[in-house]
Design a protein around this motif. Structure first.
Motif, PDB file in Angstrom:
ATOM      1  N   LEU A  51       0.814  -1.213   0.000  1.00  0.00           N
ATOM      2  CA  LEU A  51       0.000   0.000   0.000  1.00  0.00           C
ATOM      3  C   LEU A  51       0.850   1.265   0.000  1.00  0.00           C
ATOM      4  CD1 LEU A  51      -2.850  -1.028   2.445  1.00  0.00           C
ATOM      5  CD2 LEU A  51      -2.944  -0.851  -0.038  1.00  0.00           C
ATOM      6  N   LEU A  52       2.076   1.169   0.483  1.00  0.00           N
ATOM      7  CA  LEU A  52       2.960   2.332   0.475  1.00  0.00           C
ATOM      8  C   LEU A  52       3.265   2.771  -0.955  1.00  0.00           C
ATOM      9  CD1 LEU A  52       5.401   1.254   3.306  1.00  0.00           C
ATOM     10  CD2 LEU A  52       3.526   2.910   3.458  1.00  0.00           C
TER      11      LEU A  52
ATOM     12  N   LEU B 169       1.226   2.581  -3.343  1.00  0.00           N
ATOM     13  CA  LEU B 169      -0.023   3.107  -3.889  1.00  0.00           C
ATOM     14  C   LEU B 169      -0.425   4.424  -3.224  1.00  0.00           C
ATOM     15  CD1 LEU B 169      -2.033  -0.236  -4.015  1.00  0.00           C
ATOM     16  CD2 LEU B 169      -0.885   0.924  -5.910  1.00  0.00           C
ATOM     17  N   ASN B 170       0.536   5.111  -2.615  1.00  0.00           N
ATOM     18  CA  ASN B 170       0.287   6.374  -1.904  1.00  0.00           C
ATOM     19  C   ASN B 170      -0.769   6.224  -0.811  1.00  0.00           C
ATOM     20  OD1 ASN B 170       2.217   7.824  -3.279  1.00  0.00           O
ATOM     21  ND2 ASN B 170       0.801   8.443  -4.882  1.00  0.00           N
ATOM     22  N   ARG B 171      -0.556   5.257   0.052  1.00  0.00           N
ATOM     23  CA  ARG B 171      -1.426   5.049   1.203  1.00  0.00           C
ATOM     24  C   ARG B 171      -0.567   5.135   2.460  1.00  0.00           C
ATOM     25  NH1 ARG B 171      -4.437   5.439  -2.502  1.00  0.00           N
ATOM     26  NH2 ARG B 171      -6.183   4.124  -3.042  1.00  0.00           N
ATOM     27  N   ALA B 172      -1.085   5.814   3.452  1.00  0.00           N
ATOM     28  CA  ALA B 172      -0.421   5.859   4.760  1.00  0.00           C
ATOM     29  C   ALA B 172      -1.050   4.783   5.638  1.00  0.00           C
ATOM     30  CB  ALA B 172      -0.595   7.223   5.396  1.00  0.00           C
ATOM     31  N   ILE B 173      -0.226   4.141   6.432  1.00  0.00           N
ATOM     32  CA  ILE B 173      -0.715   3.092   7.318  1.00  0.00           C
ATOM     33  C   ILE B 173      -0.485   3.555   8.752  1.00  0.00           C
ATOM     34  CG2 ILE B 173      -0.524   0.671   7.980  1.00  0.00           C
ATOM     35  CD1 ILE B 173       0.743   0.247   5.152  1.00  0.00           C
TER      36      ILE B 173
ATOM     37  N   VAL C 239      -5.849   2.537   7.104  1.00  0.00           N
ATOM     38  CA  VAL C 239      -5.202   2.855   5.833  1.00  0.00           C
ATOM     39  C   VAL C 239      -5.831   4.130   5.295  1.00  0.00           C
ATOM     40  CG1 VAL C 239      -4.691   2.046   3.503  1.00  0.00           C
ATOM     41  CG2 VAL C 239      -4.775   0.418   5.400  1.00  0.00           C
ATOM     42  N   LEU C 240      -5.000   5.132   5.046  1.00  0.00           N
ATOM     43  CA  LEU C 240      -5.474   6.437   4.591  1.00  0.00           C
ATOM     44  C   LEU C 240      -4.892   6.772   3.230  1.00  0.00           C
ATOM     45  CD1 LEU C 240      -4.768   8.300   7.937  1.00  0.00           C
ATOM     46  CD2 LEU C 240      -6.984   7.521   7.135  1.00  0.00           C
ATOM     47  N   PRO C 241      -5.709   7.324   2.331  1.00  0.00           N
ATOM     48  CA  PRO C 241      -5.158   7.772   1.052  1.00  0.00           C
ATOM     49  C   PRO C 241      -4.316   9.023   1.276  1.00  0.00           C
ATOM     50  CG  PRO C 241      -7.473   8.337   1.197  1.00  0.00           C
ATOM     51  CD  PRO C 241      -7.143   7.524   2.418  1.00  0.00           C
ATOM     52  N   VAL C 242      -3.260   9.158   0.506  1.00  0.00           N
ATOM     53  CA  VAL C 242      -2.364  10.307   0.613  1.00  0.00           C
ATOM     54  C   VAL C 242      -2.335  11.017  -0.730  1.00  0.00           C
ATOM     55  CG1 VAL C 242       0.013  11.051   1.013  1.00  0.00           C
ATOM     56  CG2 VAL C 242      -0.947   9.166   2.344  1.00  0.00           C
ATOM     57  N   GLU C 243      -2.643  12.308  -0.697  1.00  0.00           N
ATOM     58  CA  GLU C 243      -2.532  13.114  -1.906  1.00  0.00           C
ATOM     59  C   GLU C 243      -1.178  13.804  -1.876  1.00  0.00           C
ATOM     60  OE1 GLU C 243      -5.777  15.734  -2.588  1.00  0.00           O
ATOM     61  OE2 GLU C 243      -7.262  14.169  -2.216  1.00  0.00           O
TER      62      GLU C 243
END
Length: 86
Positions: free
Chosen positions: A18-19, A21-25, A56-60
């Motif tokens: 997920l990292l 894919l621009n996701r913060a964990i 899991v959070l999306p990161v812009e």
């Protein structure tokens, strides 16, 4: 060979992909149980009363082009002039 144990059981917990894919964990621990365990209809007391959370959070991401890095040394001087400090 140090040990013959494998970590195959933990593969479902691995969110490393997920990292990319621009996701913060975000991982956290609560000092209370997240659920209640019952056996034959009776609540079973847990030895460990902690619960672990994984969010899991999306990161812009914003790309900023800079010609040069800021001169932080001069910022300190500007601050001291505006406050009247030497």
């Amino acid at each position: 060979q140090y040990t013959s144990l494998t970590n195959v059981e933990l593969n479902s917990w691995d969110f490393s992909a997920l990292l990319k894919l621009n996701r913060a964990i975000l991982i956290g621990q609560l000092e209370r149980p997240g659920l209640e365990t019952r056996v034959d209809g009776h609540v079973v007391q847990s030895i460990n009363n902690s619960s672990y959370l994984r969010v899991v959070l999306p990161v812009e991401q914003e790309i900023v082009n800079m010609d040069r890095l800021p001169d932080y040394g001069n910022d300190k001087q500007a601050t001291s002039r505006s406050t009247g400090s030497p």
